[in-house]
Design a protein around this motif. Structure first.
Motif, PDB file in Angstrom:
ATOM      1  N   ILE A 162       0.834  -1.202   0.000  1.00 26.27           N
ATOM      2  CA  ILE A 162       0.000   0.000   0.000  1.00 26.27           C
ATOM      3  C   ILE A 162       0.871   1.254   0.000  1.00 26.27           C
ATOM      4  CG2 ILE A 162      -1.653   1.338   1.379  1.00 26.27           C
ATOM      5  CD1 ILE A 162      -2.907  -1.335   2.242  1.00 26.27           C
ATOM      6  N   ALA A 163       1.997   1.176   0.697  1.00 30.29           N
ATOM      7  CA  ALA A 163       2.899   2.329   0.796  1.00 30.29           C
ATOM      8  C   ALA A 163       3.493   2.721  -0.555  1.00 30.29           C
ATOM      9  CB  ALA A 163       4.008   2.022   1.794  1.00 30.29           C
ATOM     10  N   MET A 164       3.478   1.807  -1.534  1.00 27.73           N
ATOM     11  CA  MET A 164       4.033   2.096  -2.859  1.00 27.73           C
ATOM     12  C   MET A 164       3.056   2.850  -3.765  1.00 27.73           C
ATOM     13  SD  MET A 164       5.754  -1.542  -3.894  1.00 27.73           S
ATOM     14  CE  MET A 164       6.944  -2.398  -2.859  1.00 27.73           C
ATOM     15  N   MET A 165       1.805   2.933  -3.362  1.00 27.36           N
ATOM     16  CA  MET A 165       0.766   3.384  -4.290  1.00 27.36           C
ATOM     17  C   MET A 165       0.927   4.831  -4.730  1.00 27.36           C
ATOM     18  SD  MET A 165      -2.672   1.437  -3.049  1.00 27.36           S
ATOM     19  CE  MET A 165      -2.815  -0.331  -3.350  1.00 27.36           C
ATOM     20  N   ARG A 166       1.251   5.705  -3.799  1.00 25.53           N
ATOM     21  CA  ARG A 166       1.382   7.109  -4.187  1.00 25.53           C
ATOM     22  C   ARG A 166       2.548   7.283  -5.152  1.00 25.53           C
ATOM     23  NH1 ARG A 166       0.083  12.426  -3.241  1.00 25.53           N
ATOM     24  NH2 ARG A 166      -1.660  12.058  -1.840  1.00 25.53           N
ATOM     25  N   ARG A 167       3.651   6.586  -4.923  1.00 25.19           N
ATOM     26  CA  ARG A 167       4.790   6.648  -5.845  1.00 25.19           C
ATOM     27  C   ARG A 167       4.365   6.213  -7.244  1.00 25.19           C
ATOM     28  NH1 ARG A 167       9.359   8.246  -8.267  1.00 25.19           N
ATOM     29  NH2 ARG A 167      10.765   6.573  -8.866  1.00 25.19           N
ATOM     30  N   LEU A 168       3.569   5.153  -7.338  1.00 21.28           N
ATOM     31  CA  LEU A 168       3.095   4.675  -8.640  1.00 21.28           C
ATOM     32  C   LEU A 168       2.199   5.713  -9.313  1.00 21.28           C
ATOM     33  CD1 LEU A 168       2.804   2.513 -10.816  1.00 21.28           C
ATOM     34  CD2 LEU A 168       0.993   1.462  -9.446  1.00 21.28           C
ATOM     35  N   LEU A 169       1.332   6.334  -8.544  1.00 22.89           N
ATOM     36  CA  LEU A 169       0.452   7.361  -9.100  1.00 22.89           C
ATOM     37  C   LEU A 169       1.255   8.538  -9.638  1.00 22.89           C
ATOM     38  CD1 LEU A 169      -2.454   7.340  -6.461  1.00 22.89           C
ATOM     39  CD2 LEU A 169      -2.580   6.577  -8.837  1.00 22.89           C
ATOM     40  N   TYR A 170       2.318   8.934  -8.935  1.00 20.05           N
ATOM     41  CA  TYR A 170       3.184   9.999  -9.430  1.00 20.05           C
ATOM     42  C   TYR A 170       3.787   9.617 -10.781  1.00 20.05           C
ATOM     43  CZ  TYR A 170       3.229  12.341  -4.827  1.00 20.05           C
ATOM     44  OH  TYR A 170       2.876  13.006  -3.676  1.00 20.05           O
ATOM     45  N   LEU A 171       4.278   8.386 -10.877  1.00 15.58           N
ATOM     46  CA  LEU A 171       4.902   7.932 -12.119  1.00 15.58           C
ATOM     47  C   LEU A 171       3.907   7.939 -13.278  1.00 15.58           C
ATOM     48  CD1 LEU A 171       7.051   4.950 -10.763  1.00 15.58           C
ATOM     49  CD2 LEU A 171       7.920   7.115 -11.667  1.00 15.58           C
ATOM     50  N   LEU A 172       2.700   7.476 -13.025  1.00 14.44           N
ATOM     51  CA  LEU A 172       1.674   7.433 -14.072  1.00 14.44           C
ATOM     52  C   LEU A 172       1.233   8.838 -14.465  1.00 14.44           C
ATOM     53  CD1 LEU A 172      -0.514   4.450 -12.803  1.00 14.44           C
ATOM     54  CD2 LEU A 172       1.059   4.437 -14.743  1.00 14.44           C
ATOM     55  N   ALA A 173       1.135   9.728 -13.492  1.00 19.15           N
ATOM     56  CA  ALA A 173       0.695  11.104 -13.779  1.00 19.15           C
ATOM     57  C   ALA A 173       1.686  11.822 -14.674  1.00 19.15           C
ATOM     58  CB  ALA A 173       0.499  11.873 -12.478  1.00 19.15           C
ATOM     59  N   ASP A 174       2.968  11.540 -14.493  1.00 15.71           N
ATOM     60  CA  ASP A 174       4.013  12.271 -15.219  1.00 15.71           C
ATOM     61  C   ASP A 174       4.433  11.577 -16.514  1.00 15.71           C
ATOM     62  OD1 ASP A 174       5.493  14.612 -15.241  1.00 15.71           O
ATOM     63  OD2 ASP A 174       7.262  13.674 -14.378  1.00 15.71           O
ATOM     64  N   ALA A 175       3.924  10.364 -16.748  1.00 15.07           N
ATOM     65  CA  ALA A 175       4.329   9.616 -17.939  1.00 15.07           C
ATOM     66  C   ALA A 175       3.717  10.236 -19.185  1.00 15.07           C
ATOM     67  CB  ALA A 175       3.893   8.154 -17.811  1.00 15.07           C
ATOM     68  N   THR A 176       4.496  10.319 -20.238  1.00 14.22           N
ATOM     69  CA  THR A 176       3.997  10.870 -21.503  1.00 14.22           C
ATOM     70  C   THR A 176       3.568   9.763 -22.464  1.00 14.22           C
ATOM     71  OG1 THR A 176       6.261  10.928 -22.353  1.00 14.22           O
ATOM     72  CG2 THR A 176       5.411  12.937 -21.333  1.00 14.22           C
ATOM     73  N   ASP A 177       3.828   8.501 -22.111  1.00 11.85           N
ATOM     74  CA  ASP A 177       3.469   7.380 -22.970  1.00 11.85           C
ATOM     75  C   ASP A 177       3.161   6.175 -22.094  1.00 11.85           C
ATOM     76  OD1 ASP A 177       2.938   5.962 -25.241  1.00 11.85           O
ATOM     77  OD2 ASP A 177       4.923   6.163 -26.126  1.00 11.85           O
ATOM     78  N   VAL A 178       2.713   5.100 -22.703  1.00 12.73           N
ATOM     79  CA  VAL A 178       2.439   3.864 -21.973  1.00 12.73           C
ATOM     80  C   VAL A 178       3.762   3.297 -21.469  1.00 12.73           C
ATOM     81  CG1 VAL A 178       1.510   1.532 -22.112  1.00 12.73           C
ATOM     82  CG2 VAL A 178       0.420   3.387 -23.399  1.00 12.73           C
ATOM     83  N   LEU A 179       3.830   3.027 -20.162  1.00 11.82           N
ATOM     84  CA  LEU A 179       5.044   2.482 -19.574  1.00 11.82           C
ATOM     85  C   LEU A 179       4.951   0.962 -19.500  1.00 11.82           C
ATOM     86  CD1 LEU A 179       5.612   4.975 -16.605  1.00 11.82           C
ATOM     87  CD2 LEU A 179       6.877   4.864 -18.744  1.00 11.82           C
ATOM     88  N   ALA A 180       5.975   0.285 -19.982  1.00 10.32           N
ATOM     89  CA  ALA A 180       6.006  -1.167 -19.908  1.00 10.32           C
ATOM     90  C   ALA A 180       5.991  -1.605 -18.449  1.00 10.32           C
ATOM     91  CB  ALA A 180       7.261  -1.699 -20.600  1.00 10.32           C
ATOM     92  N   ALA A 181       5.333  -2.735 -18.190  1.00 11.41           N
ATOM     93  CA  ALA A 181       5.214  -3.226 -16.816  1.00 11.41           C
ATOM     94  C   ALA A 181       6.584  -3.445 -16.188  1.00 11.41           C
ATOM     95  CB  ALA A 181       4.399  -4.519 -16.800  1.00 11.41           C
ATOM     96  N   SER A 182       7.535  -3.955 -16.973  1.00  8.53           N
ATOM     97  CA  SER A 182       8.873  -4.221 -16.437  1.00  8.53           C
ATOM     98  C   SER A 182       9.568  -2.918 -16.035  1.00  8.53           C
ATOM     99  CB  SER A 182       9.719  -4.966 -17.475  1.00  8.53           C
ATOM    100  OG  SER A 182       9.801  -4.216 -18.685  1.00  8.53           O
ATOM    101  N   LYS A 183       9.377  -1.861 -16.845  1.00  8.75           N
ATOM    102  CA  LYS A 183       9.981  -0.574 -16.523  1.00  8.75           C
ATOM    103  C   LYS A 183       9.343   0.018 -15.271  1.00  8.75           C
ATOM    104  CE  LYS A 183      11.136   3.973 -18.380  1.00  8.75           C
ATOM    105  NZ  LYS A 183      11.117   4.870 -19.551  1.00  8.75           N
ATOM    106  N   LEU A 184       8.014  -0.044 -15.196  1.00  8.71           N
ATOM    107  CA  LEU A 184       7.321   0.461 -14.015  1.00  8.71           C
ATOM    108  C   LEU A 184       7.762  -0.282 -12.760  1.00  8.71           C
ATOM    109  CD1 LEU A 184       3.545   1.190 -14.765  1.00  8.71           C
ATOM    110  CD2 LEU A 184       5.214   2.718 -13.719  1.00  8.71           C
ATOM    111  N   ALA A 185       7.818  -1.605 -12.860  1.00 10.91           N
ATOM    112  CA  ALA A 185       8.220  -2.417 -11.717  1.00 10.91           C
ATOM    113  C   ALA A 185       9.639  -2.042 -11.277  1.00 10.91           C
ATOM    114  CB  ALA A 185       8.134  -3.898 -12.056  1.00 10.91           C
ATOM    115  N   GLY A 186      10.530  -1.815 -12.252  1.00  7.38           N
ATOM    116  CA  GLY A 186      11.894  -1.425 -11.929  1.00  7.38           C
ATOM    117  C   GLY A 186      11.949  -0.085 -11.229  1.00  7.38           C
ATOM    118  N   LEU A 187      11.174   0.886 -11.725  1.00  6.34           N
ATOM    119  CA  LEU A 187      11.135   2.207 -11.099  1.00  6.34           C
ATOM    120  C   LEU A 187      10.564   2.143  -9.682  1.00  6.34           C
ATOM    121  CD1 LEU A 187       9.850   4.296 -14.149  1.00  6.34           C
ATOM    122  CD2 LEU A 187      12.115   4.466 -13.102  1.00  6.34           C
TER     123      LEU A 187
END
Length: 482
Positions: A294-319
């Motif tokens: 649950i603690a990771m959720m806000r970080r993920l939302l930040y990444l999605l909000a700032d993304a300019t394109d579809v992020l691959a699952a592997s890249k997101l998981a790495g970030l």
């Protein structure tokens, strides 16, 4: 039954008017306009009172902050007046917010109903006059569905109206679904925003005319002619609206509560608090999620909000510093909580698994609030383009996916359309969205690759149609009127 429950219900009967009155007017004291959904709710309770309809249990889930309690408050006072007109006592109407009862006082819903039955002095089974029970924030009671189902079955003269976060629907069960009617509340569309903020009334029939032109069975050549015929009505509406309202709407205006703030950054602060509430309160109620996840959720939302394109699952998981399974679980929960709209890739179930899903925000204001804290120095045009895309995604989700009359996917091929609408009528429409002047090349690529006959471009360009009559170009100001 505990004495605390009896005291609580007695207090609710006495103080509900004063508590809910605050939801009826804005800070200047003017009466808040009603949203479109209240017309449906009004018809349900009036049919119940007149013994014309069978719907007597309404469930209204939705994202936090979209105005569910306001709808309930407005309905509460309407019902109160109806009871008064019919000579029925005020105690036939009970309002309870379960965040107060369950979270703060540890009083369960079944105890509340037992106390109310005692106050009425007649068992629910023997009630001969209409009863109205309004339950706000129902998701705070783990057994809300079972308890209300029992009440529904025991008392034929009860009308139940309950609201809650999006977790409410997910924690329902088949018995509840058979007995109740789901009326989900979404962030405001532009027409509701203008009605509530500026008292601008939509032009009758224009919304349906635009929808028919875009999604009807007719060709886009016919659709274009429909829209040309509606130009005068569109101009008439926009003559009453400041076009600067579009940016205000995209940045904060999808949430009714935001309109009372003088500064958008105050809204963003409130929205970020709302996001925290979803993550820390609603998500745990969905179950199966570890605290560290649950603690990771806000970080993920930040990444999605700032993304300019579809992020691959592997890249997101790495970030995120996690694995693909955990990432998928987080995304699914944020989708279930209605923070995100999941747009899967085009193709069969097996082929689409290999491609990343696209995620839009349920409201562009959520993206804007996140970017106000952690956004990169992206251009205004780039951000606006993502706000437009979120707005279109919400429209497609509301009008097609949630009603199960269509499926929304995207074409993962290079230089392709943003969305692909697959309707149950058999029609498929490739849709491209752009905040500036937008060409049709991406839509044409998808039409060719997927063998589709209709393409739609939503942009700042004027109304037009391609030479081959397959691609309709519609201004965003037209699209906002649906």
């Amino acid at each position: 039954m505990h004495q605390e429950a009896l005291n609580f219900v007695q207090n609710q009967l006495v103080r509900a008017d004063a508590r809910l009155d605050a939801y009826l007017q804005n800070p200047k004291g003017a009466k808040n306009p009603t949203r479109n959904i209240i017309v449906k709710v009004r018809q349900y309770y009036k049919d119940f009172l007149d013994q014309k309809g069978s719907q007597r249990w309404i469930i209204m889930p939705g994202l936090r902050g979209v105005g569910k309690t306001t709808i309930m408050a407005q309905t509460y006072f309407e019902v109160s007046l109806e009871l008064q007109k019919r000579g029925l006592p005020k105690n036939r109407l009970l309002f309870v917010s379960l965040d107060d009862a369950v979270e703060n006082l540890d009083i369960r819903l079944n105890e509340i109903l037992e106390a109310y039955e005692l106050i009425l002095g007649v068992p629910f089974e023997k009630q001969t006059s209409p009863l109205f029970i309004f339950i706000d924030e129902a998701q705070y009671e783990p057994k809300w569905g079972t308890v209300l189902k029992a009440l529904f079955d025991r008392c034929k003269n009860v009308f139940i109206f309950c609201t809650g976060s999006s977790a409410l629907e997910l924690r329902s069960n088949p018995d509840v679904a058979r007995r109740s009617l789901l009326e989900r509340l979404y962030p405001m569309n532009f027409l509701e925003y203008e009605k509530i903020r500026n008292d601008v009334t939509p032009i009758k029939g224009l919304k349906d005319e635009i929808k028919q032109a875009l999604y009807g069975q007719e060709s886009y050549e016919q659709g274009y002619q429909r829209l040309k015929a509606a130009e005068k009505s569109v101009a008439q509406y926009w003559s009453k609206v400041d076009t600067l309202d579009i940016d205000h709407y995209l940045e904060i205006g999808t949430f009714p509560f935001a309109l009372k703030y003088p500064d958008k950054y105050q809204v963003y602060e409130a929205l970020n608090q709302l996001i925290d509430k979803i993550i820390n309160t609603d998500v745990p109620k969905l179950g199966g999620m570890r605290v560290e996840t649950i603690a990771m959720m806000r970080r993920l939302l930040y990444l999605l909000a700032d993304a300019t394109d579809v992020l691959a699952a592997s890249k997101l998981a790495g970030l995120m510093g996690t694995n693909g399974i955990t990432l998928t679980a987080i995304l699914d929960v944020l989708k279930d909580a209605e923070c995100l709209i999941k747009i899967p890739p085009y193709g069969s179930a097996t082929s689409s698994v290999r491609k990343a899903s696209k995620y839009c925000f349920m409201s562009p204001a959520i993206r804007a609030a996140l970017l106000s804290i952690a956004g990169s120095d992206g251009t205004l045009a780039t951000r606006k383009g993502k706000y437009w895309e979120d707005t279109v995604a919400l429209h497609l989700y509301r009008e097609f996916s949630s009603k199960r009359v269509g499926n929304v996917v995207y074409d993962p091929s290079a230089a392709s359309a943003d969305f692909l609408l697959q309707m149950t009528t058999g029609q498929e429409i490739a849709i491209e969205v752009g905040a500036g002047q937008k060409g049709i090349s991406q839509v044409l690529n998808t039409l060719k690759q997927r063998k589709i006959e209709k393409g739609l471009v939503i942009s700042a360009s004027d109304l037009a149609i391609s030479e081959d009559k397959r691609v309709l170009m519609i201004p965003f100001r037209y699209f906002l009127l649906m």
